[in-house]
Design a protein around this motif. Structure first.
Motif, mmCIF file in Angstrom:
data_model
loop_
_atom_site.group_PDB
_atom_site.id
_atom_site.type_symbol
_atom_site.label_atom_id
_atom_site.label_comp_id
_atom_site.label_asym_id
_atom_site.label_seq_id
_atom_site.Cartn_x
_atom_site.Cartn_y
_atom_site.Cartn_z
ATOM 1 N N ILE A 268 91.535 -36.026 -40.396
ATOM 2 C CA ILE A 268 90.297 -36.724 -39.896
ATOM 3 C C ILE A 268 90.252 -38.171 -40.518
ATOM 4 C CG2 ILE A 268 87.912 -37.219 -39.242
ATOM 5 C CD1 ILE A 268 87.424 -34.063 -38.804
ATOM 6 N N LEU B 26 94.226 -44.776 -38.781
ATOM 7 C CA LEU B 26 95.265 -45.239 -37.818
ATOM 8 C C LEU B 26 96.452 -44.422 -38.640
ATOM 9 C CD1 LEU B 26 94.732 -48.519 -36.407
ATOM 10 C CD2 LEU B 26 94.002 -46.312 -35.593
ATOM 11 N N ARG B 27 96.370 -43.153 -39.362
ATOM 12 C CA ARG B 27 97.514 -42.469 -39.774
ATOM 13 C C ARG B 27 97.534 -41.206 -39.351
ATOM 14 N NH1 ARG B 27 96.539 -40.704 -44.321
ATOM 15 N NH2 ARG B 27 94.439 -41.106 -45.080
ATOM 16 N N HIS B 28 98.548 -40.503 -39.582
ATOM 17 C CA HIS B 28 98.429 -39.068 -38.938
ATOM 18 C C HIS B 28 97.772 -38.005 -39.748
ATOM 19 C CE1 HIS B 28 100.670 -39.473 -35.157
ATOM 20 N NE2 HIS B 28 101.361 -40.300 -35.928
ATOM 21 N N ARG C 95 93.149 -40.081 -39.219
ATOM 22 C CA ARG C 95 93.202 -40.709 -37.961
ATOM 23 C C ARG C 95 92.143 -41.792 -38.013
ATOM 24 N NH1 ARG C 95 95.499 -38.111 -33.476
ATOM 25 N NH2 ARG C 95 94.693 -40.062 -32.641
ATOM 26 N N MET C 96 91.117 -41.883 -38.918
ATOM 27 C CA MET C 96 90.276 -43.043 -38.726
ATOM 28 C C MET C 96 90.732 -44.020 -39.622
ATOM 29 S SD MET C 96 86.607 -41.273 -39.974
ATOM 30 C CE MET C 96 85.831 -40.469 -38.551
ATOM 31 N N PHE D 10 81.778 -32.228 -40.240
ATOM 32 C CA PHE D 10 82.382 -33.141 -39.627
ATOM 33 C C PHE D 10 81.721 -34.778 -40.003
ATOM 34 C CE2 PHE D 10 82.603 -36.400 -36.303
ATOM 35 C CZ PHE D 10 84.006 -36.764 -36.241
ATOM 36 N N ASN E 170 101.070 -33.513 -41.220
ATOM 37 C CA ASN E 170 101.494 -32.884 -39.894
ATOM 38 C C ASN E 170 103.082 -32.292 -40.064
ATOM 39 O OD1 ASN E 170 103.160 -35.203 -39.983
ATOM 40 N ND2 ASN E 170 102.635 -35.879 -38.236
ATOM 41 N N ARG E 171 103.414 -32.138 -41.147
ATOM 42 C CA ARG E 171 104.817 -31.569 -41.578
ATOM 43 C C ARG E 171 105.168 -29.980 -41.726
ATOM 44 N NH1 ARG E 171 108.407 -35.475 -40.056
ATOM 45 N NH2 ARG E 171 106.547 -36.570 -39.198
ATOM 46 N N GLY F 269 84.856 -41.323 -44.252
ATOM 47 C CA GLY F 269 85.702 -42.265 -43.745
ATOM 48 C C GLY F 269 85.142 -43.668 -43.421
ATOM 49 N N THR F 270 83.807 -43.829 -43.709
ATOM 50 C CA THR F 270 83.179 -44.978 -43.291
ATOM 51 C C THR F 270 82.395 -45.516 -44.276
ATOM 52 O OG1 THR F 270 82.460 -43.875 -41.014
ATOM 53 C CG2 THR F 270 81.230 -45.846 -41.505
ATOM 54 N N MET F 271 81.755 -44.959 -45.121
ATOM 55 C CA MET F 271 81.019 -45.624 -46.089
ATOM 56 C C MET F 271 81.522 -45.890 -47.345
ATOM 57 S SD MET F 271 77.697 -45.088 -44.482
ATOM 58 C CE MET F 271 76.276 -44.816 -46.092
ATOM 59 N N TRP G 61 83.146 -37.821 -41.679
ATOM 60 C CA TRP G 61 83.023 -39.095 -41.043
ATOM 61 C C TRP G 61 82.434 -39.991 -41.837
ATOM 62 C CZ3 TRP G 61 79.212 -39.291 -36.239
ATOM 63 C CH2 TRP G 61 79.678 -40.573 -35.323
ATOM 64 N N ALA G 62 81.177 -39.755 -42.762
ATOM 65 C CA ALA G 62 80.733 -40.476 -43.666
ATOM 66 C C ALA G 62 81.475 -40.985 -44.651
ATOM 67 C CB ALA G 62 79.388 -39.961 -44.123
#
Ligand code: SF4
Ligand code: SF4
Lengths: 176, 331
Positions: free
Chosen positions: B36, B42-44, B39-40, B286, B47-48, B293-295, B290-291
Protein backbone atom coordinates in the motif's frame (compact mmCIF):
# COMPACT_ATOMS: atom_id res chain seq x y z
CA UNK A 1 -9.27 30.52 11.41
CA UNK A 2 -6.18 28.65 12.50
CA UNK A 3 -7.94 25.50 13.61
CA UNK A 4 -9.84 25.03 10.35
CA UNK A 5 -6.64 25.47 8.44
CA UNK A 6 -5.02 22.80 10.64
CA UNK A 7 -7.88 20.36 10.20
CA UNK A 8 -7.84 20.88 6.45
CA UNK A 9 -4.07 20.49 6.41
CA UNK A 10 -4.40 17.19 8.24
CA UNK A 11 -7.25 15.68 6.25
CA UNK A 12 -6.45 16.84 2.73
CA UNK A 13 -3.20 14.83 2.49
CA UNK A 14 -5.20 11.67 3.24
CA UNK A 15 -7.37 12.37 0.26
CA UNK A 16 -4.33 12.90 -1.95
CA UNK A 17 -2.57 9.69 -0.89
CA UNK A 18 -5.82 7.80 -1.41
CA UNK A 19 -5.90 9.18 -4.94
CA UNK A 20 -2.33 8.01 -5.54
CA UNK A 21 -3.28 4.56 -4.26
CA UNK A 22 -5.48 4.18 -7.33
CA UNK A 23 -3.09 5.76 -9.81
CA UNK A 24 -0.99 3.60 -12.08
CA UNK A 25 2.55 3.27 -10.65
CA UNK A 26 5.29 5.08 -12.51
CA UNK A 27 7.66 2.13 -12.25
CA UNK A 28 9.01 0.50 -15.40
CA UNK A 29 9.40 -3.17 -14.46
CA UNK A 30 12.71 -3.71 -16.12
CA UNK A 31 13.19 -7.27 -17.34
CA UNK A 32 9.58 -7.44 -18.58
CA UNK A 33 9.12 -3.86 -19.74
CA UNK A 34 11.98 -2.10 -21.46
CA UNK A 35 12.37 1.55 -22.14
CA UNK A 36 13.56 2.46 -25.64
CA UNK A 37 16.52 4.76 -25.15
CA UNK A 38 16.89 7.78 -27.44
CA UNK A 39 19.17 7.27 -30.50
CA UNK A 40 22.01 9.29 -29.02
CA UNK A 41 21.98 7.37 -25.73
CA UNK A 42 25.52 6.54 -24.64
CA UNK A 43 25.98 2.84 -24.00
CA UNK A 44 27.93 0.01 -25.65
CA UNK A 45 30.71 1.28 -27.90
CA UNK A 46 31.25 -0.03 -31.44
CA UNK A 47 33.89 0.39 -34.12
CA UNK A 48 32.29 1.19 -37.48
CA UNK A 49 33.34 0.75 -41.09
CA UNK A 50 33.39 3.31 -43.86
CA UNK A 51 30.92 3.10 -46.79
CA UNK A 52 33.40 0.99 -48.75
CA UNK A 53 33.45 -1.61 -46.00
CA UNK A 54 36.95 -0.89 -44.67
CA UNK A 55 37.70 -0.30 -41.01
CA UNK A 56 37.46 3.38 -40.20
CA UNK A 57 39.85 3.36 -37.28
CA UNK A 58 43.31 4.66 -38.11
CA UNK A 59 44.80 3.80 -34.73
CA UNK A 60 45.58 7.42 -33.92
CA UNK A 61 45.23 6.83 -30.15
CA UNK A 62 43.14 9.98 -29.74
CA UNK A 63 40.30 8.06 -28.13
CA UNK A 64 42.52 6.31 -25.64
CA UNK A 65 44.15 9.64 -24.83
CA UNK A 66 40.77 11.29 -24.28
CA UNK A 67 39.39 8.49 -22.14
CA UNK A 68 39.30 9.68 -18.51
CA UNK A 69 39.51 6.16 -17.10
CA UNK A 70 42.03 4.77 -19.56
CA UNK A 71 40.00 1.82 -20.66
CA UNK A 72 40.92 1.85 -24.37
CA UNK A 73 44.14 0.32 -25.56
CA UNK A 74 45.35 -0.63 -29.06
CA UNK A 75 48.36 -1.43 -31.18
CA UNK A 76 48.85 0.54 -34.39
CA UNK A 77 49.91 -1.14 -37.63
CA UNK A 78 50.17 -0.16 -41.28
CA UNK A 79 49.19 -1.91 -44.50
CA UNK A 80 51.35 -1.81 -47.60
CA UNK A 81 49.47 1.08 -49.19
CA UNK A 82 50.20 3.19 -46.13
CA UNK A 83 46.82 2.85 -44.53
CA UNK A 84 46.97 2.67 -40.76
CA UNK A 85 44.84 0.30 -38.73
CA UNK A 86 44.68 -1.17 -35.24
CA UNK A 87 46.35 -4.56 -34.99
CA UNK A 88 44.34 -5.11 -31.84
CA UNK A 89 41.89 -2.82 -30.15
CA UNK A 90 40.52 -3.40 -26.67
CA UNK A 91 37.87 -1.66 -24.57
CA UNK A 92 37.39 -2.63 -20.97
CA UNK A 93 33.68 -2.04 -20.45
CA UNK A 94 34.05 -2.90 -16.79
CA UNK A 95 35.91 0.39 -16.42
CA UNK A 96 34.18 2.49 -19.06
CA UNK A 97 32.00 5.23 -17.60
CA UNK A 98 30.19 5.85 -20.91
CA UNK A 99 31.14 9.50 -21.00
CA UNK A 100 31.36 9.57 -24.79
CA UNK A 101 34.65 11.51 -24.88
CA UNK A 102 36.23 8.84 -27.06
CA UNK A 103 33.53 9.19 -29.70
CA UNK A 104 33.98 12.97 -29.65
CA UNK A 105 37.72 12.74 -30.00
CA UNK A 106 37.70 10.34 -32.95
CA UNK A 107 38.63 12.12 -36.23
CA UNK A 108 37.37 9.30 -38.42
CA UNK A 109 34.01 8.61 -36.72
CA UNK A 110 35.24 5.08 -36.16
CA UNK A 111 34.36 4.77 -32.49
CA UNK A 112 30.69 5.40 -31.75
CA UNK A 113 28.27 5.01 -28.86
CA UNK A 114 25.12 2.91 -29.30
CA UNK A 115 21.93 2.69 -27.22
CA UNK A 116 22.52 -0.99 -26.42
CA UNK A 117 22.64 -0.69 -22.62
CA UNK A 118 22.15 -4.30 -21.58
CA UNK A 119 25.73 -5.35 -21.03
CA UNK A 120 25.66 -6.12 -17.31
CA UNK A 121 27.53 -9.26 -16.55
CA UNK A 122 28.52 -11.33 -13.56
CA UNK A 123 32.01 -11.91 -14.98
CA UNK A 124 33.93 -8.63 -15.36
CA UNK A 125 36.55 -10.26 -17.56
CA UNK A 126 33.95 -10.98 -20.22
CA UNK A 127 33.40 -7.23 -20.40
CA UNK A 128 36.87 -6.74 -21.84
CA UNK A 129 36.03 -6.67 -25.53
CA UNK A 130 38.43 -7.11 -28.41
CA UNK A 131 38.29 -5.69 -31.91
CA UNK A 132 36.31 -8.69 -33.20
CA UNK A 133 33.60 -7.99 -30.62
CA UNK A 134 33.60 -4.25 -31.24
CA UNK A 135 33.71 -4.10 -35.03
CA UNK A 136 30.33 -3.92 -36.75
CA UNK A 137 29.43 -4.22 -40.40
CA UNK A 138 27.83 -0.80 -40.82
CA UNK A 139 28.66 2.87 -40.79
CA UNK A 140 26.86 3.72 -37.59
CA UNK A 141 25.49 7.24 -37.36
CA UNK A 142 27.08 8.65 -40.53
CA UNK A 143 26.44 6.70 -43.72
CA UNK A 144 28.72 8.78 -45.97
CA UNK A 145 31.82 9.82 -44.17
CA UNK A 146 35.04 8.24 -45.34
CA UNK A 147 38.11 9.76 -43.79
CA UNK A 148 40.48 8.86 -46.63
CA UNK A 149 38.24 10.58 -49.20
CA UNK A 150 38.76 13.89 -47.43
CA UNK A 151 42.28 13.74 -46.14
CA UNK A 152 45.05 11.34 -45.35
CA UNK A 153 48.03 10.32 -47.38
CA UNK A 154 47.11 8.98 -50.78
CA UNK A 155 45.43 5.76 -49.82
CA UNK A 156 42.23 6.04 -51.86
CA UNK A 157 43.25 8.83 -54.21
CA UNK A 158 46.74 10.08 -54.87
CA UNK A 159 48.02 12.71 -52.52
CA UNK A 160 45.98 15.92 -52.91
CA UNK A 161 43.55 14.18 -55.20
CA UNK A 162 40.48 14.36 -52.97
CA UNK A 163 37.80 16.75 -54.10
CA UNK A 164 38.13 19.15 -51.16
CA UNK A 165 41.93 19.11 -51.33
CA UNK A 166 44.41 21.15 -53.31
CA UNK A 167 47.34 19.52 -55.06
CA UNK A 168 50.49 19.60 -52.96
CA UNK A 169 52.60 22.70 -53.32
CA UNK A 170 56.28 22.47 -54.16
CA UNK A 171 57.82 24.69 -51.46
CA UNK A 172 60.94 25.21 -53.53
CA UNK A 173 58.85 26.82 -56.26
CA UNK A 174 57.97 29.60 -53.82
CA UNK A 175 61.58 30.60 -53.34
CA UNK A 176 62.13 33.96 -55.05
CA UNK B 1 -12.75 -32.94 36.64
CA UNK B 2 -13.48 -33.80 33.01
CA UNK B 3 -15.18 -30.42 32.76
CA UNK B 4 -11.97 -28.73 33.81
CA UNK B 5 -9.93 -30.75 31.31
CA UNK B 6 -12.39 -29.94 28.55
CA UNK B 7 -12.21 -26.26 29.38
CA UNK B 8 -8.44 -26.41 29.39
CA UNK B 9 -8.39 -28.19 26.04
CA UNK B 10 -10.77 -25.61 24.58
CA UNK B 11 -8.62 -22.76 25.82
CA UNK B 12 -5.53 -24.40 24.34
CA UNK B 13 -7.25 -24.89 20.98
CA UNK B 14 -8.39 -21.28 20.95
CA UNK B 15 -4.92 -20.12 21.93
CA UNK B 16 -3.35 -22.12 19.13
CA UNK B 17 -5.83 -20.82 16.58
CA UNK B 18 -5.37 -17.23 17.66
CA UNK B 19 -1.62 -17.61 17.67
CA UNK B 20 -1.64 -18.90 14.10
CA UNK B 21 -4.11 -16.31 12.86
CA UNK B 22 -2.39 -13.37 14.55
CA UNK B 23 1.07 -14.35 13.39
CA UNK B 24 0.05 -14.89 9.79
CA UNK B 25 -1.97 -11.70 9.92
CA UNK B 26 1.06 -9.81 11.18
CA UNK B 27 3.22 -11.30 8.43
CA UNK B 28 0.73 -10.32 5.75
CA UNK B 29 0.20 -6.91 7.28
CA UNK B 30 3.90 -6.28 6.64
CA UNK B 31 3.36 -7.22 3.02
CA UNK B 32 0.16 -5.20 2.80
CA UNK B 33 1.90 -2.20 4.31
CA UNK B 34 4.76 -2.41 1.83
CA UNK B 35 2.37 -2.77 -1.07
CA UNK B 36 0.00 0.00 0.00
CA UNK B 37 2.83 2.39 0.83
CA UNK B 38 4.37 1.53 -2.51
CA UNK B 39 1.18 2.28 -4.40
CA UNK B 40 0.76 5.54 -2.51
CA UNK B 41 4.23 6.53 -3.70
CA UNK B 42 3.50 5.39 -7.27
CA UNK B 43 5.63 2.26 -6.98
CA UNK B 44 4.58 -1.38 -7.06
CA UNK B 45 5.96 -2.65 -3.76
CA UNK B 46 7.17 -6.26 -3.53
CA UNK B 47 5.75 -8.21 -6.47
CA UNK B 48 8.45 -10.67 -7.49
CA UNK B 49 7.78 -13.70 -5.28
CA UNK B 50 4.64 -15.53 -6.22
CA UNK B 51 1.52 -13.84 -7.59
CA UNK B 52 1.44 -10.22 -6.34
CA UNK B 53 4.41 -11.01 -4.11
CA UNK B 54 2.31 -13.21 -1.83
CA UNK B 55 5.26 -15.42 -0.80
CA UNK B 56 7.32 -12.40 0.24
CA UNK B 57 6.69 -12.86 4.02
CA UNK B 58 8.16 -16.39 3.83
CA UNK B 59 11.24 -15.05 2.11
CA UNK B 60 11.54 -12.30 4.71
CA UNK B 61 11.41 -14.81 7.53
CA UNK B 62 14.04 -17.02 5.88
CA UNK B 63 16.25 -13.98 5.42
CA UNK B 64 15.84 -12.85 9.03
CA UNK B 65 16.49 -16.30 10.46
CA UNK B 66 19.61 -16.95 8.41
CA UNK B 67 21.18 -13.60 9.26
CA UNK B 68 23.83 -13.29 11.92
CA UNK B 69 22.43 -12.74 15.40
CA UNK B 70 24.79 -9.99 16.40
CA UNK B 71 25.31 -8.99 20.03
CA UNK B 72 27.34 -5.80 20.53
CA UNK B 73 30.43 -6.14 22.64
CA UNK B 74 29.54 -3.47 25.19
CA UNK B 75 25.93 -4.47 25.57
CA UNK B 76 24.20 -5.89 28.62
CA UNK B 77 24.04 -9.33 27.10
CA UNK B 78 21.12 -11.04 28.80
CA UNK B 79 18.82 -8.05 28.76
CA UNK B 80 19.77 -7.48 25.15
CA UNK B 81 18.82 -11.03 24.22
CA UNK B 82 15.61 -10.93 26.22
CA UNK B 83 14.08 -7.59 25.22
CA UNK B 84 12.72 -8.46 21.72
CA UNK B 85 10.88 -11.46 23.12
CA UNK B 86 9.24 -9.25 25.71
CA UNK B 87 7.87 -6.93 23.05
CA UNK B 88 6.39 -9.70 20.94
CA UNK B 89 5.12 -11.59 23.98
CA UNK B 90 3.26 -8.70 25.58
CA UNK B 91 1.75 -7.85 22.23
CA UNK B 92 0.49 -11.42 21.87
CA UNK B 93 -0.73 -11.60 25.46
CA UNK B 94 -3.15 -8.71 25.02
CA UNK B 95 -5.20 -10.69 22.56
CA UNK B 96 -6.31 -13.10 25.26
CA UNK B 97 -9.17 -10.83 26.32
CA UNK B 98 -10.40 -9.74 22.89
CA UNK B 99 -13.81 -11.20 22.06
CA UNK B 100 -14.10 -11.74 18.33
CA UNK B 101 -17.56 -13.28 18.05
CA UNK B 102 -20.63 -13.84 20.27
CA UNK B 103 -20.59 -16.99 22.43
CA UNK B 104 -21.33 -20.10 20.41
CA UNK B 105 -23.58 -22.88 21.63
CA UNK B 106 -21.98 -26.24 20.85
CA UNK B 107 -23.12 -29.57 22.32
CA UNK B 108 -25.39 -27.78 24.72
CA UNK B 109 -22.51 -25.79 26.15
CA UNK B 110 -21.92 -22.08 25.96
CA UNK B 111 -18.56 -21.52 24.26
CA UNK B 112 -17.28 -17.96 24.67
CA UNK B 113 -15.36 -16.84 21.59
CA UNK B 114 -12.60 -15.26 23.56
CA UNK B 115 -9.67 -17.06 25.13
CA UNK B 116 -10.43 -15.80 28.59
CA UNK B 117 -13.38 -13.56 29.38
CA UNK B 118 -11.85 -11.64 32.26
CA UNK B 119 -14.26 -9.38 34.12
CA UNK B 120 -11.50 -6.75 34.17
CA UNK B 121 -10.46 -7.32 30.56
CA UNK B 122 -10.05 -3.63 29.88
CA UNK B 123 -7.69 -3.10 32.82
CA UNK B 124 -5.74 -6.17 31.74
CA UNK B 125 -5.35 -4.71 28.27
CA UNK B 126 -4.17 -1.35 29.62
CA UNK B 127 -1.71 -3.04 31.95
CA UNK B 128 -0.26 -5.35 29.33
CA UNK B 129 0.04 -2.60 26.78
CA UNK B 130 2.05 -0.47 29.18
CA UNK B 131 4.23 -3.49 29.90
CA UNK B 132 4.96 -3.65 26.18
CA UNK B 133 7.07 -0.53 26.40
CA UNK B 134 9.48 -2.37 28.68
CA UNK B 135 10.72 -4.45 25.76
CA UNK B 136 11.60 -1.26 23.93
CA UNK B 137 13.15 0.45 26.92
CA UNK B 138 15.17 -2.57 28.03
CA UNK B 139 16.31 -3.21 24.45
CA UNK B 140 17.37 0.39 24.05
CA UNK B 141 19.13 0.47 27.39
CA UNK B 142 20.90 -2.86 26.99
CA UNK B 143 22.25 -2.03 23.52
CA UNK B 144 24.53 0.54 25.14
CA UNK B 145 24.41 2.78 22.11
CA UNK B 146 23.41 6.41 22.16
CA UNK B 147 20.83 6.06 19.43
CA UNK B 148 19.17 3.12 21.15
CA UNK B 149 19.14 4.97 24.45
CA UNK B 150 17.57 8.02 22.83
CA UNK B 151 14.92 5.82 21.29
CA UNK B 152 14.22 4.19 24.63
CA UNK B 153 13.93 7.52 26.41
CA UNK B 154 11.63 8.82 23.74
CA UNK B 155 9.37 5.80 23.98
CA UNK B 156 9.17 6.22 27.75
CA UNK B 157 8.25 9.87 27.42
CA UNK B 158 5.73 8.96 24.77
CA UNK B 159 4.20 6.31 27.00
CA UNK B 160 3.77 8.77 29.84
CA UNK B 161 2.08 11.33 27.66
CA UNK B 162 -0.47 9.16 25.92
CA UNK B 163 -1.31 6.42 28.43
CA UNK B 164 -3.19 8.83 30.68
CA UNK B 165 -5.41 10.19 27.96
CA UNK B 166 -5.96 6.67 26.64
CA UNK B 167 -7.21 5.47 30.02
CA UNK B 168 -9.35 8.56 30.49
CA UNK B 169 -10.89 8.15 27.04
CA UNK B 170 -11.96 4.62 27.94
CA UNK B 171 -13.88 5.50 31.08
CA UNK B 172 -16.97 6.88 29.27
CA UNK B 173 -17.17 3.55 27.43
CA UNK B 174 -17.05 1.69 30.72
CA UNK B 175 -19.66 4.03 32.14
CA UNK B 176 -22.16 3.19 29.41
CA UNK B 177 -21.42 -0.52 29.42
CA UNK B 178 -21.32 -0.65 33.24
CA UNK B 179 -18.61 -3.31 33.00
CA UNK B 180 -14.89 -3.75 32.46
CA UNK B 181 -15.41 -6.98 30.54
CA UNK B 182 -14.81 -6.52 26.84
CA UNK B 183 -17.61 -8.94 25.96
CA UNK B 184 -20.08 -6.84 27.94
CA UNK B 185 -18.76 -3.71 26.27
CA UNK B 186 -19.42 -5.21 22.85
CA UNK B 187 -22.87 -6.38 23.97
CA UNK B 188 -23.69 -2.83 25.07
CA UNK B 189 -23.09 -1.61 21.52
CA UNK B 190 -25.78 -3.77 19.94
CA UNK B 191 -27.80 -0.84 18.58
CA UNK B 192 -25.26 2.00 18.49
CA UNK B 193 -21.50 1.61 18.25
CA UNK B 194 -19.66 3.71 20.81
CA UNK B 195 -18.23 5.72 17.94
CA UNK B 196 -21.59 7.50 17.70
CA UNK B 197 -22.14 7.77 21.42
CA UNK B 198 -18.65 8.98 22.34
CA UNK B 199 -17.11 10.59 19.26
CA UNK B 200 -14.65 12.69 21.27
CA UNK B 201 -13.48 9.71 23.30
CA UNK B 202 -13.07 7.84 20.02
CA UNK B 203 -10.83 10.55 18.58
CA UNK B 204 -8.71 10.73 21.73
CA UNK B 205 -8.38 6.96 21.84
CA UNK B 206 -7.48 6.87 18.13
CA UNK B 207 -4.64 9.36 18.61
CA UNK B 208 -3.49 7.54 21.74
CA UNK B 209 -3.29 4.15 20.10
CA UNK B 210 -1.51 5.68 17.14
CA UNK B 211 1.09 6.82 19.67
CA UNK B 212 0.99 3.46 21.42
CA UNK B 213 1.71 1.60 18.18
CA UNK B 214 4.87 3.69 17.67
CA UNK B 215 4.02 4.33 14.04
CA UNK B 216 4.08 7.47 11.97
CA UNK B 217 3.18 10.21 12.89
CA UNK B 218 4.32 9.11 16.35
CA UNK B 219 7.34 6.97 15.48
CA UNK B 220 9.86 9.02 17.40
CA UNK B 221 11.32 5.96 19.20
CA UNK B 222 12.42 4.55 15.82
CA UNK B 223 12.81 7.69 13.70
CA UNK B 224 15.13 6.19 11.11
CA UNK B 225 16.33 9.51 9.82
CA UNK B 226 17.15 11.10 13.17
CA UNK B 227 18.29 8.29 15.44
CA UNK B 228 18.99 5.47 12.99
CA UNK B 229 16.20 3.14 13.99
CA UNK B 230 16.20 4.10 17.67
CA UNK B 231 15.83 1.24 20.10
CA UNK B 232 16.46 -1.44 17.48
CA UNK B 233 19.58 0.13 15.97
CA UNK B 234 21.83 -2.61 17.33
CA UNK B 235 19.54 -5.53 16.64
CA UNK B 236 19.93 -7.88 13.71
CA UNK B 237 18.43 -11.07 12.37
CA UNK B 238 15.41 -12.61 14.02
CA UNK B 239 15.72 -10.43 17.13
CA UNK B 240 15.09 -7.40 14.98
CA UNK B 241 12.37 -9.50 13.36
CA UNK B 242 10.72 -10.01 16.74
CA UNK B 243 10.59 -6.27 17.35
CA UNK B 244 9.18 -5.87 13.89
CA UNK B 245 6.59 -8.62 14.27
CA UNK B 246 5.74 -7.26 17.70
CA UNK B 247 4.93 -3.93 16.11
CA UNK B 248 2.56 -5.52 13.64
CA UNK B 249 0.95 -7.80 16.20
CA UNK B 250 0.44 -4.65 18.20
CA UNK B 251 -1.23 -3.13 15.18
CA UNK B 252 -3.67 -6.05 15.03
CA UNK B 253 -4.31 -5.84 18.77
CA UNK B 254 -4.91 -2.12 18.76
CA UNK B 255 -7.14 -2.51 15.73
CA UNK B 256 -9.18 -5.12 17.58
CA UNK B 257 -9.32 -2.94 20.68
CA UNK B 258 -10.61 -0.02 18.65
CA UNK B 259 -13.12 -2.37 17.05
CA UNK B 260 -14.27 -3.82 20.34
CA UNK B 261 -14.44 -0.57 22.24
CA UNK B 262 -15.74 1.86 19.66
CA UNK B 263 -16.72 0.24 16.37
CA UNK B 264 -19.24 -2.17 17.80
CA UNK B 265 -17.13 -5.32 17.81
CA UNK B 266 -18.77 -8.16 15.92
CA UNK B 267 -22.08 -6.34 15.43
CA UNK B 268 -23.06 -5.71 11.83
CA UNK B 269 -25.80 -6.55 9.37
CA UNK B 270 -25.93 -9.59 7.04
CA UNK B 271 -22.40 -11.02 7.37
CA UNK B 272 -21.49 -13.45 10.17
CA UNK B 273 -20.02 -11.79 13.30
CA UNK B 274 -16.48 -13.07 12.86
CA UNK B 275 -16.33 -11.62 9.35
CA UNK B 276 -17.53 -8.25 10.59
CA UNK B 277 -14.93 -8.33 13.30
CA UNK B 278 -12.07 -9.14 10.92
CA UNK B 279 -13.27 -6.56 8.41
CA UNK B 280 -13.28 -3.84 11.02
CA UNK B 281 -9.85 -4.82 12.31
CA UNK B 282 -8.44 -4.85 8.80
CA UNK B 283 -9.99 -1.49 8.07
CA UNK B 284 -8.39 0.02 11.15
CA UNK B 285 -5.06 -1.51 10.14
CA UNK B 286 -5.47 -0.01 6.68
CA UNK B 287 -6.12 3.39 8.21
CA UNK B 288 -2.89 3.11 10.19
CA UNK B 289 -0.95 2.24 7.06
CA UNK B 290 -2.70 5.06 5.26
CA UNK B 291 -1.65 7.48 7.98
CA UNK B 292 1.91 6.24 7.66
CA UNK B 293 1.82 6.96 3.94
CA UNK B 294 0.45 10.44 4.54
CA UNK B 295 1.63 12.08 7.72
CA UNK B 296 5.06 13.45 8.57
CA UNK B 297 6.61 12.61 11.93
CA UNK B 298 5.76 14.87 14.85
CA UNK B 299 8.54 16.42 16.85
CA UNK B 300 9.15 15.00 20.30
CA UNK B 301 7.99 18.10 22.14
CA UNK B 302 4.96 18.35 19.89
CA UNK B 303 3.80 14.92 21.05
CA UNK B 304 4.31 15.95 24.68
CA UNK B 305 2.37 19.13 24.02
CA UNK B 306 -0.42 17.21 22.34
CA UNK B 307 -0.62 14.61 25.08
CA UNK B 308 -0.45 16.80 28.17
CA UNK B 309 -2.01 20.05 27.04
CA UNK B 310 -4.67 18.90 24.59
CA UNK B 311 -5.64 15.26 24.95
CA UNK B 312 -5.75 14.95 28.74
CA UNK B 313 -7.86 18.08 29.39
CA UNK B 314 -10.16 17.09 26.55
CA UNK B 315 -10.49 13.57 27.90
CA UNK B 316 -11.23 14.88 31.40
CA UNK B 317 -13.85 17.25 30.04
CA UNK B 318 -15.38 14.49 27.99
CA UNK B 319 -15.50 12.23 31.01
CA UNK B 320 -17.16 14.92 33.10
CA UNK B 321 -19.83 15.65 30.50
CA UNK B 322 -20.55 11.98 29.86
CA UNK B 323 -20.86 11.23 33.54
CA UNK B 324 -23.18 14.21 34.08
CA UNK B 325 -25.40 13.21 31.16
CA UNK B 326 -25.57 9.61 32.33
CA UNK B 327 -26.45 10.75 35.83
CA UNK B 328 -29.15 13.07 34.53
CA UNK B 329 -30.64 10.30 32.36
CA UNK B 330 -30.74 7.97 35.32
CA UNK B 331 -32.15 10.50 37.77
S1 SF4 C 1 33.00 6.39 -23.17
FE1 SF4 C 1 34.45 7.54 -21.91
S2 SF4 C 1 35.18 6.00 -20.47
FE2 SF4 C 1 34.19 4.86 -22.07
S3 SF4 C 1 35.83 4.34 -23.48
FE3 SF4 C 1 34.94 6.26 -24.20
S4 SF4 C 1 36.21 7.86 -23.27
FE4 SF4 C 1 36.60 5.96 -22.14
S1 SF4 D 1 38.90 4.84 -32.84
FE1 SF4 D 1 39.14 6.84 -33.71
S2 SF4 D 1 40.28 8.02 -32.17
FE2 SF4 D 1 40.45 5.85 -31.62
S3 SF4 D 1 42.36 5.23 -32.57
FE3 SF4 D 1 40.73 4.73 -34.00
S4 SF4 D 1 40.63 6.51 -35.33
FE4 SF4 D 1 41.77 7.14 -33.53
Amino acid sequence: MGIWRDIKGTLLPFWITLGYLFTKPATIQYPEEKRTPPPRYRARIVLTRDPDGNERCVACHLCSAACPVDCISMQAAETEDGRRYAAWFRINFARCIFCGLCAEACPTLAIQMTPDYEICNRDPLSLVQEKEDLLIDGCGKDEEYNFYRHSGIGVVNPRGGNEDENAPVNPKALVP
Amino acid sequence: MSDLLLNLALILVKLGLIFAVILSMAAYLVLAERKILGRMQLRHGPNRLGPFGLIQPVADVIKLITKEDFVPDQSDKWLFLFAPGLTALTALLSFVVVPFSPPLAIFGRELPMVVCDLNIGLLYFLGISSLGVYGVVIGGWASNSKYSLLGAIRSLGQLLSYELSMGLALIPVVLTAKSFSLTDIVMSQADWPNLVRHPLAFLIFLVSIAAESKRTPFDMPEAENEIVGGFHTEYSGMRFGLFFVGEYINLVILGSMLTVLFLGGWHGPLLPPIVWFSLKVLFVAFCFIWARGTMPRLRYDQLMHLGWKVLIPLALLNLLVTAAVLLALKG
